[in-house]
Design a protein around this motif. Structure first.
Motif, PDB file in Angstrom:
ATOM      1  N   SER A   1       0.734  -1.276  -0.073  1.00  0.00           N
ATOM      2  CA  SER A   1      -0.109  -0.105  -0.082  1.00  0.00           C
ATOM      3  C   SER A   1       0.854   1.291   0.127  1.00  0.00           C
ATOM      4  CB  SER A   1      -0.733   0.049   1.164  1.00  0.00           C
ATOM      5  OG  SER A   1      -0.144  -0.036   2.430  1.00  0.00           O
ATOM      6  N   LEU A   2       1.945   1.313  -0.142  1.00  0.00           N
ATOM      7  CA  LEU A   2       2.936   2.140   0.056  1.00  0.00           C
ATOM      8  C   LEU A   2       3.474   2.754  -1.552  1.00  0.00           C
ATOM      9  CD1 LEU A   2       5.452   1.433   2.798  1.00  0.00           C
ATOM     10  CD2 LEU A   2       3.323   2.793   3.000  1.00  0.00           C
ATOM     11  N   THR A   3       3.602   4.020  -1.648  1.00  0.00           N
ATOM     12  CA  THR A   3       4.083   4.463  -2.752  1.00  0.00           C
ATOM     13  C   THR A   3       5.648   4.245  -2.782  1.00  0.00           C
ATOM     14  OG1 THR A   3       4.650   6.795  -1.667  1.00  0.00           O
ATOM     15  CG2 THR A   3       2.412   6.257  -2.632  1.00  0.00           C
ATOM     16  N   LEU A   4       6.439   4.647  -4.066  1.00  0.00           N
ATOM     17  CA  LEU A   4       7.658   4.628  -3.989  1.00  0.00           C
ATOM     18  C   LEU A   4       8.531   5.538  -3.326  1.00  0.00           C
ATOM     19  CD1 LEU A   4       8.072   3.766  -8.088  1.00  0.00           C
ATOM     20  CD2 LEU A   4       8.152   1.981  -6.135  1.00  0.00           C
ATOM     21  N   GLU A   5       7.833   6.583  -3.376  1.00  0.00           N
ATOM     22  CA  GLU A   5       8.610   7.673  -2.308  1.00  0.00           C
ATOM     23  C   GLU A   5       8.349   7.239  -0.961  1.00  0.00           C
ATOM     24  OE1 GLU A   5       8.334  12.317  -1.312  1.00  0.00           O
ATOM     25  OE2 GLU A   5       6.675  11.646  -2.514  1.00  0.00           O
TER      26      GLU A   5
END
Length: 293
Positions: free
Chosen positions: A53-57
């Motif tokens: 659920s996390l973005t690359l950033e």
């Protein structure tokens, strides 16, 4: 308050400073750090279900935190807990990536718990001419008076601080306890150093998003190993601390001593704070209490 020394049982399953990154299994900001046959391996973010659920950033920030904490651990290990320029810079970088800058919103379970000191410092050893000297709280020689708010005698007795522990919100919602494990070398050169506990009890409150206020209320002096050291303990402390009980423990009330901790970094593993006198404290979370208080 019951003064039985059974209330100050030192647990034998405590881990050492060197185990900061080698516990059998602990939550890591980059997934899980596990020990397999004594060797650590980092399970990748792809294997951590939270990563989906996390973005690359966000994943990159998590990796940065993990690297910084690992470097800080190594730096503190190499300096035996003292804070040098490298450690200071690492703490500054971690502060910029603090995932919980507002402790009023992060959830109580994150700032309460059981903690072990990795690095701690304060000003003054209690010895003449050293009132402003910044010292670490591990392996440092200070006076008994300096370590106990001048509660116990002989106040000028030099003790070596071996380890610090911090229990927050244990026993009661606002309980704050600092436990100092110390040793003193008496004239019994053929015996192990005499070891004791200083247990400073306080209450805490949260005054703003980044600060915990602390008011110290009492201090207890007790032998760490009464079954081994009680006779030597009495010879050193009994005469000048007349309220000491038959198990070598004495508790005194303190005039309210107020202080505070500003949170620089907080996550599931470590806490970094700055005290009202400028000391920096790095602690890591533990699973079991060290002393029953």
């Amino acid at each position: 308050m019951e003064r039985s020394c059974s209330r100050h049982i030192f647990r034998n399953n405590c881990v050492s400073l060197q185990e900061f990154t080698s516990s059998k299994k602990m939550r890591s900001s980059v997934g899980f750090i596990s020990a397999t046959h004594g060797r650590e391996h980092i399970v990748s973010l792809a294997e951590d279900r939270r990563a989906s659920s996390l973005t690359l950033e966000e994943m990159d920030i998590i990796r940065q935190r993990g690297r910084l904490k690992e470097k800080l651990c190594g730096a503190l290990k190499s300096t035996r807990g003292s804070l040098d320029d490298e450690g200071t810079a690492l703490i500054s970088s971690l502060r910029q990536l603090n995932p919980n800058p507002d402790i009023t919103r992060c959830g109580r379970d994150l700032y309460i718990g059981l903690f072990k000191g990795v690095k701690a410092s304060f000003k003054g050893t209690g010895k003449k001419g050293e009132a402003q000297k910044e010292v670490g709280a591990s392996g440092t020689v200070v006076t008994l008076g300096r370590a106990s708010f001048n509660s116990f005698k002989p106040q000028g007795l030099e003790i070596r601080l071996n380890q610090t522990y911090n229990h927050v919100g244990q026993g009661s919602d606002d309980a704050y306890v600092i436990i100092l494990v110390f040793s003193v070398h008496d004239n019994c050169t053929l015996l192990p150093p005499l070891e004791g506990l200083l247990i400073n009890k306080a209450k805490f409150s949260i005054s703003n998003p980044g600060r915990m206020d602390v008011v110290f209320l009492s201090s207890t002096l007790a032998p760490r190993f009464p079954e081994r050291d009680l006779d030597r303990w009495f010879k050193l402390f009994k005469t000048e601390n007349s309220n000491m009980d038959e198990e070598g423990s004495v508790t005194l009330s303190l005039p309210p001593a107020k202080g505070w901790l500003d949170y620089l970094y907080l996550d599931e593993e470590i806490r970094i704070t700055k005290g009202n006198r400028g000391g920096i404290f790095v602690v890591r979370r533990m699973d079991e209490p060290v002393v029953s208080v």
